[in-house]
Write an enzyme that holds these catalytic residues in place. Structure first.
Site, PDB file in Angstrom:
ATOM      1  N   GLY A 180       0.831  -1.095   0.147  1.00 51.91           N
ATOM      2  CA  GLY A 180       0.097  -0.001  -0.040  1.00 51.91           C
ATOM      3  C   GLY A 180       0.927   1.259   0.216  1.00 51.91           C
ATOM      4  CB  CYS A 194       2.969   0.189  -6.848  1.00 58.17           C
ATOM      5  SG  CYS A 194       3.432  -1.458  -7.224  1.00 58.17           S
ATOM      6  CD  GLU A 232       7.165  -5.478  -1.443  1.00 62.52           C
ATOM      7  OE1 GLU A 232       7.630  -4.631  -1.966  1.00 62.52           O
ATOM      8  OE2 GLU A 232       8.008  -6.352  -0.925  1.00 62.52           O
ATOM      9  CB  VAL A 255      -1.559   2.936   5.360  1.00 62.77           C
ATOM     10  CG1 VAL A 255      -2.401   1.608   6.097  1.00 62.77           C
ATOM     11  CG2 VAL A 255      -2.685   4.095   4.958  1.00 62.77           C
TER      12      VAL A 255
END
Length: 527
Positions: free
Chosen positions: A223, A279, A245, A227
């Protein structure tokens, strides 16, 4: 607590998302919610099963991997349709991006698992010449995998495969934002696995908070960095190791010596794959003023080839995940001072559509502040490779960095002077397809890695083992009190300087009788 996330993070995890997002109007039946006590009972049940040793044997690991492979292949259509509901992504693309690579990963594990599980012999020294030093591979225990919404199938399966291969039990927390896929996993998994081996927990902030309060033996989170800090803080209360990751602004450097058409095609493929919600997607491009006009023209041509003059009508052009993410991206477009170099349509909130957009920007532009995570590509003009590298080094370390050039010297310079989770040369994202390479970030883009053997190692505890015989005791009697000058002299011979056996001698050593070795060592100590 996750309940006190800053407003920007509620884009990722807000439970109110579904009530405002028209993409979920024909919503799924509500997922079951577990209490905190139920989470504790589930983790305890998995830990008890793990401690029984039921998951640790080679046979058990292969059985669970084959069950998972069966789950994937028998439910391919259901999973692809769920992703289509969440992201409006063509199911054919989902097979290529999320299903096929998971099946191949399982096959890779099955082919190599027996070898990877074996104790690994390590180099001996003079001090351990008669002993057997080795690394024993232990499963860690109960693992938690928290997945994102952008690749809601692959980001569950690709970490899960090595976790199972390593002999662990797992609890899966799919993203509530990809609600259809989360529900699909909740329905499918119990048909193949008992919950003491593999369980799915659905929910939003309260459920994730309660789940993170439990003690796990490893947590893998995919994410965003803010967070990730919350996950890491929760894990620290139990000293639980984490793999994070994350992402970042993945740069692309285009040098003047490239094939412009191929470069444009590869950049556009990686950027607008999944509508920029990747990502590893190129976040911005740096190019010289000399090459920029040709690159922009080639990009425009390629985007028409990929998605036609009307991308909104293309079955290959996905949508933004939610209205909140749409609003975030639309705000960026409203605030940017960049010049629109390529714009193929008008944003449509009702359809969650933002067209492919390429903008010529300066370094202070709002688009250069944070990861874009959408179908907007800024182009920066640089004076050369040194200028590009200096700019990259001033920012956070990205998950990946890309350079296009034919010049080996420039490639070596880029590898040596930039830091990122990975680098692909003359392409983007493709390093992820190589299952013998690690996938992971560095610094703000993450910690730890997985894929293939690296994933197996991540979910494995490498236990140091030294096995000693009962003979040869007199050789090491020098360690016992009372200490004398002679004992100190002999100990210095063994420990004062590290003496490793030469590789040729290591290969020959097993054929030498232990008695002979004992005599040789005895002579050395007496010299």
């Amino acid at each position: 607590s996750l309940l006190f996330l800053p407003s920007c993070l509620r884009l990722f995890v807000s439970p109110k998302l579904f009530t405002h997002d028209r993409s979920y109007r024909d919503t799924l039946t509500p997922t079951k919610r577990l209490s905190a006590m139920a989470y504790n009972a589930l983790v305890s049940k998995q830990r008890e099963f793990f401690l029984s040793g039921a998951t640790s044997s080679l046979a058990a690991r292969k059985e669970n991997l084959n069950k998972l492979k069966k789950l994937i292949t028998e439910n391919e259509e259901q999973l692809c349709l769920a992703v289509e509901k969440d992201l409006r992504r063509n199911p054919k693309s989902t097979v290529a991006l999320e299903i096929s690579n998971a099946v191949m990963e399982i096959d890779y594990m099955l082919a190599n698992l027996a070898e990877w599980m074996k104790p690994e012999k390590v180099q001996k020294t003079m001090l351990t010449a008669l002993d057997t030093p080795m690394v024993h591979k232990d499963p860690k225990g109960v693992c938690l995998i928290i997945a994102p919404w952008n690749y809601p199938v692959a980001m569950i399966l690709l970490p899960l495969i090595p976790a199972i291969a390593a002999g662990n039990t797992c609890i899966l927390k799919p993203s509530e934002i990809a609600a259809a896929t989360a529900k699909a996993f909740e329905l499918i998994v119990p048909k193949y696995f008992e919950e003491e081996v593999l369980a799915v927990v659905n929910g939003a902030i309260p459920e994730t908070t309660a789940l993170l309060a439990e003690r796990f033996d490893h947590i893998l989170y995919t994410g965003c960095p803010p967070v990730a800090k919350i996950v890491m803080a929760a894990a620290s209360k139990h000293l639980t190791p984490v793999t994070l990751e994350l992402g970042g602004k993945c740069p692309v450097v285009v040098e003047d010596d490239v094939d412009v058409d191929i470069t444009a095609k590869r950049i556009c493929w990686g950027k607008w794959l999944n509508n920029g919600q990747t990502c590893l997607a190129p976040d911005y491009v740096m190019v010289s003023s000399k090459t920029k006009p040709a690159l922009l023209a080639a990009m425009r041509k390629v985007l028409v080839e990929f998605y036609s003059e009307d991308p909104k009508a293309s079955k290959d052009y996905s949508r933004i995940i939610s209205e909140r993410h749409f609003d975030r991206l639309k705000t960026l477009l409203d605030k940017t001072n960049g010049t629109h170099a390529v714009e193929m349509g008008v944003p449509d909130r009702d359809d969650l559509f933002i067209p492919p957009t390429v903008l010529d920007v300066n370094r202070e532009d709002t688009l250069m502040e944070d990861e874009i995570f959408g179908p907007i590509l800024p182009i920066l003009t640089v004076s050369g490779l040194n200028d590009a590298i200096d700019y990259i080094k001033k920012g956070e370390k990205p998950l990946a960095a890309y350079i296009f050039t034919r010049n080996e010297t420039k490639i070596k310079k880029f590898l040596a002077e930039t830091s990122s989770g990975a680098v692909t040369v003359n392409d983007v994202i493709m390093h992820l397809t190589v299952d013998t390479l690690p996938f992971g970030g560095v610094g703000n883009s993450g910690m730890g890695r997985y894929r293939g053997k690296y994933g197996f190692d991540t979910f494995t505890h490498e236990k140091a083992v030294l096995k000693r015989p009962f003979f040869g005791e007199s050789l090491m009697a020098i360690r016992y009190p009372p200490q004398t000058d002679e004992k100190a002299r002999q100990m210095a011979l063994l420990t004062g300087t590290r003496r490793a056996f030469p590789k040729w001698l290591v290969r020959w050593l097993p054929t030498v009788p232990v008695v002979v070795l004992s005599v040789v060592l005895g002579v050395i100590l007496q010299v």
